[in-house]
Design a protein around this motif. Sequence first.
Motif, mmCIF file in Angstrom:
data_model
loop_
_atom_site.group_PDB
_atom_site.id
_atom_site.type_symbol
_atom_site.label_atom_id
_atom_site.label_comp_id
_atom_site.label_asym_id
_atom_site.label_seq_id
_atom_site.Cartn_x
_atom_site.Cartn_y
_atom_site.Cartn_z
ATOM 1 N N ASN A 40 -3.585 4.199 7.609
ATOM 2 C CA ASN A 40 -4.438 5.707 7.063
ATOM 3 C C ASN A 40 -3.919 6.009 6.046
ATOM 4 O OD1 ASN A 40 -6.679 6.087 9.011
ATOM 5 N ND2 ASN A 40 -5.127 6.439 10.188
ATOM 6 N N LEU A 41 -4.442 7.000 5.386
ATOM 7 C CA LEU A 41 -4.268 7.969 3.704
ATOM 8 C C LEU A 41 -3.195 7.455 2.867
ATOM 9 C CD1 LEU A 41 -3.075 10.849 5.945
ATOM 10 C CD2 LEU A 41 -4.262 10.640 4.696
ATOM 11 N N TYR A 42 -3.473 5.898 2.413
ATOM 12 C CA TYR A 42 -3.296 5.308 1.726
ATOM 13 C C TYR A 42 -3.872 5.334 0.501
ATOM 14 C CZ TYR A 42 -5.644 0.803 1.920
ATOM 15 O OH TYR A 42 -6.725 0.561 2.233
ATOM 16 N N LYS A 54 0.852 -1.555 0.022
ATOM 17 C CA LYS A 54 0.055 -0.060 -0.085
ATOM 18 C C LYS A 54 0.925 1.307 0.141
ATOM 19 C CE LYS A 54 -4.189 -1.902 2.515
ATOM 20 N NZ LYS A 54 -3.746 -3.029 2.617
ATOM 21 N N PHE A 55 1.723 1.659 0.787
ATOM 22 C CA PHE A 55 2.845 2.592 0.803
ATOM 23 C C PHE A 55 3.878 2.137 -0.079
ATOM 24 C CE2 PHE A 55 0.428 2.729 4.476
ATOM 25 C CZ PHE A 55 -0.130 3.636 3.718
ATOM 26 N N GLY A 56 4.303 1.211 -1.164
ATOM 27 C CA GLY A 56 5.533 1.154 -2.469
ATOM 28 C C GLY A 56 5.298 1.734 -2.892
ATOM 29 N N SER A 57 6.789 1.903 -4.134
ATOM 30 C CA SER A 57 6.831 2.853 -4.773
ATOM 31 C C SER A 57 5.593 2.796 -6.171
ATOM 32 C CB SER A 57 8.622 2.128 -6.002
ATOM 33 O OG SER A 57 7.899 1.048 -6.379
ATOM 34 N N GLU A 58 4.728 1.629 -6.557
ATOM 35 C CA GLU A 58 4.124 1.600 -7.326
ATOM 36 C C GLU A 58 2.834 2.243 -7.690
ATOM 37 O OE1 GLU A 58 3.464 -2.315 -9.361
ATOM 38 O OE2 GLU A 58 1.451 -1.192 -10.623
ATOM 39 N N ALA A 59 2.067 2.798 -5.960
ATOM 40 C CA ALA A 59 1.579 2.960 -4.832
ATOM 41 C C ALA A 59 1.107 4.425 -5.426
ATOM 42 C CB ALA A 59 0.784 2.582 -3.190
ATOM 43 N N PHE A 60 2.561 4.652 -4.627
ATOM 44 C CA PHE A 60 2.764 6.114 -4.456
ATOM 45 C C PHE A 60 2.562 6.833 -6.425
ATOM 46 C CE2 PHE A 60 4.191 5.891 -0.652
ATOM 47 C CZ PHE A 60 3.986 6.689 0.107
ATOM 48 N N LEU A 61 3.183 6.050 -7.239
ATOM 49 C CA LEU A 61 3.429 6.143 -9.006
ATOM 50 C C LEU A 61 1.577 6.994 -9.237
ATOM 51 C CD1 LEU A 61 4.932 6.393 -11.599
ATOM 52 C CD2 LEU A 61 4.523 4.580 -11.750
ATOM 53 N N VAL A 62 0.968 6.256 -9.567
ATOM 54 C CA VAL A 62 -0.517 5.234 -9.054
ATOM 55 C C VAL A 62 -1.294 6.795 -8.681
ATOM 56 C CG1 VAL A 62 -2.389 4.272 -9.730
ATOM 57 C CG2 VAL A 62 -0.120 3.430 -10.108
ATOM 58 N N ASN A 63 -0.610 7.156 -7.632
ATOM 59 C CA ASN A 63 -2.204 7.736 -6.517
ATOM 60 C C ASN A 63 -1.216 9.532 -7.053
ATOM 61 O OD1 ASN A 63 -3.371 6.400 -5.491
ATOM 62 N ND2 ASN A 63 -2.430 6.780 -3.525
ATOM 63 N N PHE A 64 -0.339 9.680 -7.402
ATOM 64 C CA PHE A 64 0.808 10.969 -7.839
ATOM 65 C C PHE A 64 0.040 11.682 -9.286
ATOM 66 C CE2 PHE A 64 3.842 11.084 -3.844
ATOM 67 C CZ PHE A 64 3.116 12.415 -3.555
ATOM 68 N N MET A 65 0.310 10.200 -9.948
ATOM 69 C CA MET A 65 -0.553 10.569 -11.434
ATOM 70 C C MET A 65 -1.698 10.218 -11.059
ATOM 71 S SD MET A 65 -0.164 7.263 -14.690
ATOM 72 C CE MET A 65 -0.867 5.942 -13.622
#
Lengths: 233, 233
Positions: free
Chosen positions: B112-114, A189-200
Motif C-alpha cells: 500500500n501507499l507507494y 517501490k520504497f527505495g530512495s529514488e521512489a521517495f525522491l520523485v514522490n516528494f518532488m
Amino acid sequence: MSVVINARMVAFAVHALAVVASVMVFVWSICYRGGFAWESTSKTLIFNLHPVLTLTGLVILGGEATISYKSLPFEKRVNKLIHLVLHAIAIILGILGIYAAFKHHNEKHIPNLYTIHSWVGIGVIVLYALQWLYSFIVYFFPGGSSALRRDLLPWHVFLGVFVYVLAVGNSVLGFLEKLTFLEKSGLDKFGSEAFLVNFMAIITILFGTFVLLIVYSKSPPSVEEDNYSYSAI
Amino acid sequence: MSVVINARMVAFAVHALAVVASVMVFVWSICYRGGFAWESTSKTLIFNLHPVLTLTGLVILGGEATISYKSLPFEKRVNKLIHLVLHAIAIILGILGIYAAFKHHNEKHIPNLYTIHSWVGIGVIVLYALQWLYSFIVYFFPGGSSALRRDLLPWHVFLGVFVYVLAVGNSVLGFLEKLTFLEKSGLDKFGSEAFLVNFMAIITILFGTFVLLIVYSKSPPSVEEDNYSYSAI
C-alpha cells in the motif's frame, strides 16, 4: 473573494520551494538517472532533459512569472515586462523539453502520444503559447482599448490559472508515469529514488498552490496598495 | 477578479459532463474490466469499485455540491443544505472507494501507499473531511459570528477549490496509473480501452474546469442577483 495575505511574504515560500524543486529534479536526473545529453547512444540521457526543462520552465519560471506583479518591488511597467519575458522563457524551455521527449521516443522507437501525460502536455504548450500571444497583443503591443483590457482581465487570470494548474498537474502525471515504468523494471517501490520523485511531486504541488494563493489574494489594508495590488491593466 | 458568465447555463455543461464521465467509468469497469464485487476470488472486481466510487463521489458529486449555490434555483438556506449534504455523500463514497483500493491491495498482497496517487488520495480525503467539518461548525451548526463567517469565506472557497483540484487531478493520476499497469501487461496502447480511459480523463478535467469557472464567476448585471450570487455567509 480574495484571501487576505501579505503576498511578498508568501512569495518567499514560493522562491524557497522553487529552489528545492529545481535541486530535486537535477539530483534525480544527474545522480540517479545518469545526467543529460542531446546526442547519445544512451537514449535515457536525452529523456532526462525532459523533466528538467519542463519543470524548471513551465512550472517554476511560469510560477514566478505568474506572481511577478505581486512578488516584485518594481513599478507596474517593469513587473509587466518581467511577467511576459519570464513566461516567454518558460514556453521556450517547455518546447525544448517536449522536443527532448519526442526525440527520446523516436530514437528508441517508442510510440508517441499514447498517454494522458503526453496529451495534456501538448494541450498545455499550445494553450500557454496562445495565452501569451493574445495577452501580448492586448496588454503590451499594440495594446487594446482600456475597456478591452479591463473586461478581458478576469479571463486572462482564469485562463492563465487554468493552463498553469494543467502544467503543475501534468508534471505530477509525468513523475508518476516515469516512476511506474521504473518500478515495473525493478526499481524498489520504497527505495530512495521512489521517495525522491514522490516528494518532488509533493513539492511541485505545494509550489503551485502557493503561486495560486498569491494570485487569489489581496493585501492587508495596512500595506501600501500601489506596490502590492494585482493589476495587469 | 470574477469572470462574467450566466452560471446556470454553464451548469448545464457541468451536468452533461457529469453524465458522460459517470457513464464512461461504469462502461470501463463493467464492459472492459468485468464488473464489481465486494467479496470475490477475482480481486479485480474489488478494485473496480475504486474508480467508480471516487470519481462519482469526490469529483462528480463533489463538483455538483461545489456549484450548488449558483446552479440551483432554490433559496440560500436550501442551497446550503444541498451543498453540505452532497459534500457529505461525496466524502462517504470517497472513503468507500479508498477502502476498496486497500482491500484489493491487501487481498492480492500488493504493497500500500507507494505511489503519489495514493499519497495525494489520502491527503484529499483527510483535507476534504476537515474542510467539511470546520465549515459545518462555522456556517451551519452551531454557527460562527457574522464577522467570522465573512472573514473565513475567502479561505473556505480557496481551500475548497484546492482540495477539489487535488481530487480532480488525482483521478487523472489514477487513470494514468491503472492504464500504465494494463499496458505493461499487454493492453494495446492505441486500443479502444486506452482511448476510453484517456478521454475519460479529459472529460474529468473539463468537468472540473467548468465547476471552477462557475466558482470564480459573477452574473451578468441583468440577471437577478438574489438567485445567482455566491454567498455562503
